[in-house]
Design a protein around this motif. Structure first.
Motif, PDB file in Angstrom:
ATOM      1  N   ALA A 137      37.916 -58.920 -71.937  1.00  0.00           N
ATOM      2  CA  ALA A 137      37.962 -57.856 -72.363  1.00  0.00           C
ATOM      3  C   ALA A 137      38.902 -56.639 -71.818  1.00  0.00           C
ATOM      4  O   ALA A 137      39.399 -56.702 -70.852  1.00  0.00           O
ATOM      5  N   ILE A 138      39.031 -55.545 -72.569  1.00  0.00           N
ATOM      6  CA  ILE A 138      40.436 -54.514 -71.561  1.00  0.00           C
ATOM      7  C   ILE A 138      39.429 -53.492 -71.843  1.00  0.00           C
ATOM      8  O   ILE A 138      38.803 -52.358 -72.768  1.00  0.00           O
ATOM      9  N   GLU A 139      39.644 -53.222 -70.639  1.00  0.00           N
ATOM     10  CA  GLU A 139      39.044 -51.828 -69.993  1.00  0.00           C
ATOM     11  C   GLU A 139      39.848 -50.540 -69.955  1.00  0.00           C
ATOM     12  O   GLU A 139      40.832 -50.338 -69.178  1.00  0.00           O
ATOM     13  N   TYR A 140      40.106 -49.875 -70.418  1.00  0.00           N
ATOM     14  CA  TYR A 140      40.954 -48.390 -70.326  1.00  0.00           C
ATOM     15  C   TYR A 140      41.379 -47.340 -69.443  1.00  0.00           C
ATOM     16  O   TYR A 140      39.585 -47.586 -69.366  1.00  0.00           O
ATOM     17  N   VAL A 141      41.988 -47.221 -68.246  1.00  0.00           N
ATOM     18  CA  VAL A 141      41.461 -46.320 -67.436  1.00  0.00           C
ATOM     19  C   VAL A 141      42.613 -45.232 -66.995  1.00  0.00           C
ATOM     20  O   VAL A 141      43.837 -45.856 -66.952  1.00  0.00           O
ATOM     21  N   GLU A 142      42.102 -44.402 -67.922  1.00  0.00           N
ATOM     22  CA  GLU A 142      43.003 -42.793 -67.544  1.00  0.00           C
ATOM     23  C   GLU A 142      43.422 -42.021 -66.142  1.00  0.00           C
ATOM     24  O   GLU A 142      41.664 -41.748 -65.693  1.00  0.00           O
ATOM     25  N   ASP A 143      44.156 -42.128 -66.052  1.00  0.00           N
ATOM     26  CA  ASP A 143      44.123 -40.460 -64.951  1.00  0.00           C
ATOM     27  C   ASP A 143      44.908 -39.105 -66.043  1.00  0.00           C
ATOM     28  O   ASP A 143      45.691 -39.186 -66.334  1.00  0.00           O
ATOM     29  N   GLU A 144      43.770 -38.285 -66.380  1.00  0.00           N
ATOM     30  CA  GLU A 144      43.799 -37.359 -67.643  1.00  0.00           C
ATOM     31  C   GLU A 144      44.887 -36.183 -66.872  1.00  0.00           C
ATOM     32  O   GLU A 144      45.976 -35.535 -67.617  1.00  0.00           O
ATOM     33  N   GLU A 145      45.273 -35.755 -65.522  1.00  0.00           N
ATOM     34  CA  GLU A 145      46.092 -35.142 -65.071  1.00  0.00           C
ATOM     35  C   GLU A 145      47.441 -35.416 -65.398  1.00  0.00           C
ATOM     36  O   GLU A 145      48.159 -35.112 -64.922  1.00  0.00           O
ATOM     37  N   GLY A 146      47.406 -36.619 -64.323  1.00  0.00           N
ATOM     38  CA  GLY A 146      49.289 -37.625 -64.970  1.00  0.00           C
ATOM     39  C   GLY A 146      49.348 -38.114 -66.171  1.00  0.00           C
ATOM     40  O   GLY A 146      50.437 -37.588 -66.360  1.00  0.00           O
ATOM     41  N   VAL A 147      48.611 -37.881 -66.770  1.00  0.00           N
ATOM     42  CA  VAL A 147      48.636 -38.092 -68.747  1.00  0.00           C
ATOM     43  C   VAL A 147      49.755 -36.918 -68.868  1.00  0.00           C
ATOM     44  O   VAL A 147      50.412 -37.013 -69.390  1.00  0.00           O
ATOM     45  N   ARG A 148      48.745 -35.417 -68.465  1.00  0.00           N
ATOM     46  CA  ARG A 148      48.614 -34.143 -68.705  1.00  0.00           C
ATOM     47  C   ARG A 148      50.082 -34.048 -68.072  1.00  0.00           C
ATOM     48  O   ARG A 148      51.614 -33.616 -68.717  1.00  0.00           O
ATOM     49  N   ASN A 149      50.633 -33.934 -67.016  1.00  0.00           N
ATOM     50  CA  ASN A 149      51.753 -34.136 -65.924  1.00  0.00           C
ATOM     51  C   ASN A 149      53.487 -34.839 -66.439  1.00  0.00           C
ATOM     52  O   ASN A 149      54.012 -34.212 -66.579  1.00  0.00           O
ATOM     53  N   ARG A 150      53.010 -36.003 -66.909  1.00  0.00           N
ATOM     54  CA  ARG A 150      53.470 -36.924 -66.505  1.00  0.00           C
ATOM     55  C   ARG A 150      53.756 -37.820 -68.128  1.00  0.00           C
ATOM     56  O   ARG A 150      55.232 -38.862 -68.439  1.00  0.00           O
ATOM     57  N   GLY A 151      53.058 -37.677 -68.708  1.00  0.00           N
ATOM     58  CA  GLY A 151      52.677 -38.410 -70.065  1.00  0.00           C
ATOM     59  C   GLY A 151      52.213 -40.179 -69.718  1.00  0.00           C
ATOM     60  O   GLY A 151      51.299 -39.935 -68.915  1.00  0.00           O
ATOM     61  N   VAL A 152      51.953 -40.759 -70.753  1.00  0.00           N
ATOM     62  CA  VAL A 152      51.192 -42.267 -70.568  1.00  0.00           C
ATOM     63  C   VAL A 152      52.747 -42.970 -70.456  1.00  0.00           C
ATOM     64  O   VAL A 152      53.296 -43.317 -70.543  1.00  0.00           O
ATOM     65  N   ILE A 153      51.724 -43.689 -68.610  1.00  0.00           N
ATOM     66  CA  ILE A 153      52.547 -44.526 -68.627  1.00  0.00           C
ATOM     67  C   ILE A 153      51.620 -45.776 -68.209  1.00  0.00           C
ATOM     68  O   ILE A 153      51.124 -44.833 -67.253  1.00  0.00           O
ATOM     69  N   ILE A 154      52.189 -47.224 -69.085  1.00  0.00           N
ATOM     70  CA  ILE A 154      50.688 -48.183 -68.902  1.00  0.00           C
ATOM     71  C   ILE A 154      51.267 -49.256 -68.030  1.00  0.00           C
ATOM     72  O   ILE A 154      51.855 -49.591 -67.461  1.00  0.00           O
ATOM     73  N   LYS A 155      50.410 -49.466 -67.501  1.00  0.00           N
ATOM     74  CA  LYS A 155      50.477 -51.050 -65.705  1.00  0.00           C
ATOM     75  C   LYS A 155      48.825 -51.639 -67.035  1.00  0.00           C
ATOM     76  O   LYS A 155      47.950 -51.561 -66.901  1.00  0.00           O
ATOM     77  N   GLU A 156      49.656 -52.584 -66.916  1.00  0.00           N
ATOM     78  CA  GLU A 156      48.203 -53.752 -67.219  1.00  0.00           C
ATOM     79  C   GLU A 156      48.197 -54.791 -65.921  1.00  0.00           C
ATOM     80  O   GLU A 156      49.062 -55.383 -64.876  1.00  0.00           O
ATOM     81  N   VAL A 157      46.837 -54.918 -65.713  1.00  0.00           N
ATOM     82  CA  VAL A 157      46.505 -55.910 -64.981  1.00  0.00           C
ATOM     83  C   VAL A 157      45.799 -56.795 -64.571  1.00  0.00           C
ATOM     84  O   VAL A 157      44.113 -55.951 -66.357  1.00  0.00           O
ATOM     85  N   THR A 158      45.575 -57.788 -63.949  1.00  0.00           N
ATOM     86  CA  THR A 158      43.600 -58.647 -64.568  1.00  0.00           C
ATOM     87  C   THR A 158      43.490 -58.601 -63.738  1.00  0.00           C
ATOM     88  O   THR A 158      43.444 -58.225 -61.889  1.00  0.00           O
ATOM     89  N   ALA A 159      41.571 -58.073 -63.513  1.00  0.00           N
ATOM     90  CA  ALA A 159      40.534 -58.221 -62.602  1.00  0.00           C
ATOM     91  C   ALA A 159      40.153 -59.712 -62.231  1.00  0.00           C
ATOM     92  O   ALA A 159      39.460 -60.121 -62.781  1.00  0.00           O
ATOM     93  N   ILE A 160      40.608 -60.387 -61.477  1.00  0.00           N
ATOM     94  CA  ILE A 160      40.422 -62.269 -61.339  1.00  0.00           C
ATOM     95  C   ILE A 160      38.592 -62.080 -60.717  1.00  0.00           C
ATOM     96  O   ILE A 160      38.212 -61.133 -60.189  1.00  0.00           O
TER      97      ILE A 160
END
Length: 172
Positions: A137-160
Motif C-alpha cells: 500500500a502507499i502512505e501519502y505524507v505531506e509537509d504542508e508548509e513545504g508544499v506552500r513554499n516550494r510546491g510538490v516535490i515527490i520522493k518515493e520510498v519503501t519502508a522495509i
C-alpha cells in the motif's frame, strides 16, 4: 534490533558462518531496542511500538544488503569496523556541542545544506497492509508548509518490514 542481530550471527540462514556473535555489540542493540519498543501514537487514536519488523525473506541476497535493509527498519545504518558490525541509529541524543556567537571566531556562521529544489515535500511510502493480505500500500505524507513554499516535490520510498500504517507515516 534482535532480528537484525539474529540475521548476522545465525549460521544456518544468516551470516554466522563468517561473523561471530562477539562481533555484534549487543549492548548497543539493547539501547536501540529500548528506543524501538517505546510506545508512540499510531495516528489513529491508539499507541504502538515505534518500530516493528514484519519481513519475509524469500531468496538469497547479498549479506550486507540484507543487514542494511534490516537496519533501515529501525532507522539505522550498519558498518563494519575493526572486525565488528556497528549499528548507528538515528534517534534523539544529547547535544555534543553548542554553537553561538560567543564561541565563534569573527562572529559569523557558515550554513550549508541541500538545495530547496531537492528537498521533498511529499513522500509516498510503500508498506505492507495487514488488512489487505499484506499487499503493498502507499502512505501519502505531506509537509504542508513545504508544499506552500516550494510546491510538490515527490520522493518515493519503501519502508522495509513495515506492516503498520502509523509506522509507514512516521517513516515518511
Amino acid at each position: 534490533a534482535w532480528i537484525f542481530r539474529d540475521m548476522i550471527i545465525n549460521d544456518r540462514y544468516g551470516a554466522g558462518k563468517f561473523i561471530s556473535a562477539d562481533s555484534v555489540d549487543k549492548w548497543a542493540l539493547y539501547e536501540i531496542s529500548q528506543y524501538c519498543d517505546e510506545f508512540v501514537s499510531n495516528g489513529l487514536g491508539g499507541e504502538e511500538p515505534r518500530f516493528t519488523c514484519n519481513v519475509y525473506l524469500q531468496k538469497p541476497e547479498d549479506a550486507f544488503k540484507v543487514i542494511q535493509s534490516l537496519a533501515s527498519v529501525f532507522r539505522a545504518v550498519a558498518y563494519y569496523a575493526d572486525g565488528s558490525i556497528v549499528p548507528i541509529q538515528d534517534a534523539p541524543k544529547d547535544p555534543v556541542a553548542l554553537f553561538n556567537p560567543a564561541n565563534v571566531i569573527a562572529g559569523q556562521f557558515n550554513y550549508a545544506g541541500s538545495s530547496d529544489k531537492t528537498r521533498a515535500t511529499v513522500c509516498l511510502v510503500t508498506w505492507n497492509d495487514p488488512t489487505d493480505r499484506y499487499r503493498q500500500a502507499i502512505e501519502y505524507v505531506e509537509d504542508e508548509e513545504g508544499v506552500r513554499n516550494r510546491g510538490v516535490i515527490i520522493k518515493e520510498v519503501t519502508a522495509i518490514g513495515t506492516a503498520s500504517r502509523g509506522q509507514a507515516h512516521r517513516f515518511g
